[in-house]
Write a protein that holds these residues in place. Structure first.
Motif, PDB file in Angstrom:
ATOM      1  N   ILE A 341       0.830  -1.210   0.000  1.00  0.00           N
ATOM      2  CA  ILE A 341       0.000   0.000   0.000  1.00  0.00           C
ATOM      3  C   ILE A 341       0.859   1.252   0.000  1.00  0.00           C
ATOM      4  CG2 ILE A 341      -1.573   1.364   1.413  1.00  0.00           C
ATOM      5  CD1 ILE A 341      -3.117  -0.794   0.158  1.00  0.00           C
ATOM      6  N   THR A 345       0.793   4.251  -2.934  1.00  0.00           N
ATOM      7  CA  THR A 345       0.043   5.443  -2.564  1.00  0.00           C
ATOM      8  C   THR A 345       0.950   6.661  -2.534  1.00  0.00           C
ATOM      9  OG1 THR A 345      -1.425   4.060  -1.223  1.00  0.00           O
ATOM     10  CG2 THR A 345      -1.511   6.434  -0.847  1.00  0.00           C
ATOM     11  N   ILE A 376       3.590   0.517   5.740  1.00  0.00           N
ATOM     12  CA  ILE A 376       3.137   1.662   4.940  1.00  0.00           C
ATOM     13  C   ILE A 376       4.154   2.792   5.024  1.00  0.00           C
ATOM     14  CG2 ILE A 376       1.371   3.464   4.767  1.00  0.00           C
ATOM     15  CD1 ILE A 376      -0.658   1.395   5.789  1.00  0.00           C
ATOM     16  N   THR A 418      -6.859  -1.628   4.258  1.00  0.00           N
ATOM     17  CA  THR A 418      -7.435  -0.588   3.401  1.00  0.00           C
ATOM     18  C   THR A 418      -6.927   0.769   3.838  1.00  0.00           C
ATOM     19  OG1 THR A 418      -9.470  -1.883   3.128  1.00  0.00           O
ATOM     20  CG2 THR A 418      -9.565   0.455   2.529  1.00  0.00           C
ATOM     21  N   VAL A 419      -6.472   1.592   2.889  1.00  0.00           N
ATOM     22  CA  VAL A 419      -6.116   2.978   3.205  1.00  0.00           C
ATOM     23  C   VAL A 419      -7.068   3.912   2.479  1.00  0.00           C
ATOM     24  CG1 VAL A 419      -3.685   2.451   3.586  1.00  0.00           C
ATOM     25  CG2 VAL A 419      -4.432   3.200   1.331  1.00  0.00           C
ATOM     26  N   GLU A 425      -9.954   4.859  -2.151  1.00  0.00           N
ATOM     27  CA  GLU A 425      -9.611   3.823  -1.193  1.00  0.00           C
ATOM     28  C   GLU A 425      -8.809   2.763  -1.925  1.00  0.00           C
ATOM     29  OE1 GLU A 425     -12.761   2.105   0.990  1.00  0.00           O
ATOM     30  OE2 GLU A 425     -13.496   3.995   1.823  1.00  0.00           O
ATOM     31  N   ARG A 426      -7.807   2.207  -1.259  1.00  0.00           N
ATOM     32  CA  ARG A 426      -7.001   1.147  -1.857  1.00  0.00           C
ATOM     33  C   ARG A 426      -6.886   0.014  -0.843  1.00  0.00           C
ATOM     34  NH1 ARG A 426      -3.074   3.951  -3.994  1.00  0.00           N
ATOM     35  NH2 ARG A 426      -3.516   3.529  -6.173  1.00  0.00           N
ATOM     36  N   SER A 427      -7.138  -1.224  -1.295  1.00  0.00           N
ATOM     37  CA  SER A 427      -7.136  -2.337  -0.348  1.00  0.00           C
ATOM     38  C   SER A 427      -6.343  -3.518  -0.900  1.00  0.00           C
ATOM     39  CB  SER A 427      -8.562  -2.785  -0.036  1.00  0.00           C
ATOM     40  OG  SER A 427      -9.187  -3.321  -1.195  1.00  0.00           O
ATOM     41  N   LYS A 444      -7.611  -4.751  -4.660  1.00  0.00           N
ATOM     42  CA  LYS A 444      -8.721  -3.965  -5.222  1.00  0.00           C
ATOM     43  C   LYS A 444      -9.977  -4.819  -5.404  1.00  0.00           C
ATOM     44  CE  LYS A 444      -7.659  -1.112  -8.558  1.00  0.00           C
ATOM     45  NZ  LYS A 444      -7.087  -0.577  -9.832  1.00  0.00           N
TER      46      LYS A 444
END
Length: 531
Positions: A341, A345, A376, A418-419, A425-427, A444
């Motif tokens: 993630i 991101t 992260i 998930t962020v 949102e990205r998972s 996703k």
């Protein structure tokens, strides 16, 4: 028998006394760290080792350290410790990441004043018996715009001090939320905006692949004429040769550097330029900072040796020995999910949500969450650890939430991370198979089954024929060997993803070659620590 600790660098007597007061047998040999042969000869006697930067803890030293359980570094940098070798030996490596923040921030502010008023040159001139009052015309800091690259612990203090000086502060930091920026009283901007607007630029980020030459020749050329640049963070963040040329031309009015791409720095393109202030990596060099980190490391080593408590460990989660046997693979998985993630991101993260399902929901969720958050954060700050990561996230306004539930699917247990950012949102989800190896099982919302390797390539595209052939052919033509190839799609003709595990890092020209085909929405190389 009481634990035995060696202090092989110059720590304060107060720190040494902490060991004694807590019943630990301590040998204070502040010069032995410089003698690698002597250190290797005696290290086998000790359970703990307290050091600064002079002691080099190499694989050879660790091989001789038959009883060593913990190394404590008084300070943040641990480049003088072979952390991989320490991990293999089961030796915990600790540092003290927060002990010198104020000192380093103050040095950056001092550099700003020195550059703005040409203090070193004016002092040298006056000492030489000259009285060149008109030669040293300076500028005020009041009312100027300060661009802060990296608004974390040290950068945040610089922002606060600069606002006290009545400067306007603009900040660039991928993890700075709008709410946190508002609370700090700074304007959150992108990097291009910062360099275009700032009268002064100060850097407060670690040196990573993402931040290396963050002020490149191209970006330096975009700066405002008359800008002054301060670097008290890490050498290598600025293209020093390009900066030297801009200083000579007058486009950059001055610079203050405490760190350099090569240290010790006996020669550098910035040296001998009259509008540059240089210091020999003095960011943490105050009596208070040195005392703080020494006391902290003594307390941390004592806590671990006497109670098993782990603080600020760089290579071990904060879990008991019993938990570690079961949780080890899951902790690695959480870190890999977070690292995926983090590398994917680019915009500021507002929230991190973690779902624990099945068997993993009964484990030490705090340690797992710390591992995920550290994963992260490590994409932009490799020095972050499981203890400091949640603190840093909280300071930057990132909300962390967890949910746990009983087994709900085909896997005995899984973690879904998930962020949330302002844009999306990205998972990603993952599990640990019976062989103890972490796997990615969903990205996703698309189901996959991907082995995790040190070097990977992630692509997204519309589901259509030719993608697999294009990826395979391009990798083959460029000598990139594919170890594992995983595909997934939402539906026929819908969104599709590919995750390639390759034997070596995919070169940048290969990434561009794939992007230039126009067949991919996204092409992203990824790196994971799978040791």
């Amino acid at each position: 028998m009481a634990p035995k600790v060696l202090v092989s660098d110059k720590l304060s007597e107060t720190a040494v006394q902490i060991f004694r007061d807590r019943g630990i047998d301590v040998d204070f040999l502040p010069d032995v760290g410089k003698d690698k042969d002597k250190l290797a000869e005696i290290i086998g006697q000790y359970d703990g080792l307290a050091i600064r930067s002079a002691t080099k803890v190499t694989e050879k030293i660790l091989d001789a350290a038959t009883n060593l359980k913990v190394i404590g570094r008084a300070g943040i940098g641990t480049d003088n410790i072979d952390k991989d070798a320490a991990s293999k030996k089961g030796v915990i490596v600790m540092n003290t990441p927060f002990g010198n923040m104020i000192t380093t921030a103050e040095h950056a502010i001092a550099m700003m004043f020195a550059v703005a008023r040409q203090l070193p040159e004016a002092s040298a001139s006056t000492h030489a018996g000259k009285w060149e009052k008109s030669k040293f015309m300076g500028v005020e800091l009041t009312g100027k715009t300060l661009g802060v690259i990296g608004a974390g612990n040290i950068g945040g203090i610089v922002c606060d001090r600069a606002r006290g000086l009545k400067m306007k502060v603009v900040a660039y930091d991928p993890f700075l939320s709008q709410e946190k920026a508002d609370k700090m009283g700074v304007e959150k901007v992108d990097l291009d905006t910062l360099v275009a607007r700032a009268d002064f630029i100060t850097l407060h980020v670690p040196l990573t692949d993402q931040t290396r030459n963050i002020l490149s020749a191209e970006r330096l050329a975009q700066t405002k004429k008359g800008v002054r640049i301060i670097n008290c963070a890490r050498g290598g963040l600025v293209d020093e040769a390009a900066l030297a040329e801009l200083l000579k031309s007058g486009h950059v009015a001055g610079a203050g550097f405490d760190v350099f791409s090569q240290e010790p720095a006996t020669e550098n393109p910035l040296f001998d330029l009259p509008n540059v202030v240089c210091t020999p990596h003095l960011g943490a060099a105050t009596t208070e900072a040195q005392e703080n980190v020494a006391l902290q490391v003594a307390e941390q080593i004592s806590d671990y040796l006497l109670t098993g408590a782990v603080s600020n460990a760089l290579n071990m989660p904060s879990v008991t020995a019993e938990e570690a046997k079961v949780m080890g693979p899951w902790i690695k998985l959480a870190g890999h999910l977070g690292n995926f993630i983090g590398q994917m991101t680019d915009e500021p993260i507002k929230a991190i949500n973690i779902l624990y399902d099945g068997v993993v929901s009964q484990m030490n969720l705090e340690a797992l969450t710390c591992s995920a958050v550290a994963g992260i954060m490590k994409s932009v700050n490799p020095e972050v650890n499981m203890v400091s990561a949640p603190v840093i996230a909280k300071e930057r306004g990132v909300k962390i939430s967890t949910t746990h539930q009983d087994k709900s699917g085909v896997f005995e247990g899984y973690i879904k991370l998930t962020v949330v950012t302002a844009e999306r949102e990205r998972s990603i989800g993952g599990t640990v198979f019976s062989d103890g190896k972490p796997r990615f099982i969903q990205i996703k919302g698309i189901n996959i089954d991907a082995e995790i390797g040190a070097h990977m390539l992630y692509t997204t595209n519309e589901d259509e024929p030719g993608i697999i052939g294009m990826l395979g052919q391009t990798m083959g033509q460029n000598g990139v060997n594919i170890a594992n190839f995983t595909l997934g799609r939402s539906q026929a003709g819908g969104e599709a993803i590919a995750l390639l595990y390759v034997d070596a890092e995919v070169p940048a020209p290969v990434i561009k070659q794939l992007e230039d085909t126009g067949m991919f929405k996204q092409v992203r190389p990824l790196q994971f620590d799978v040791a």
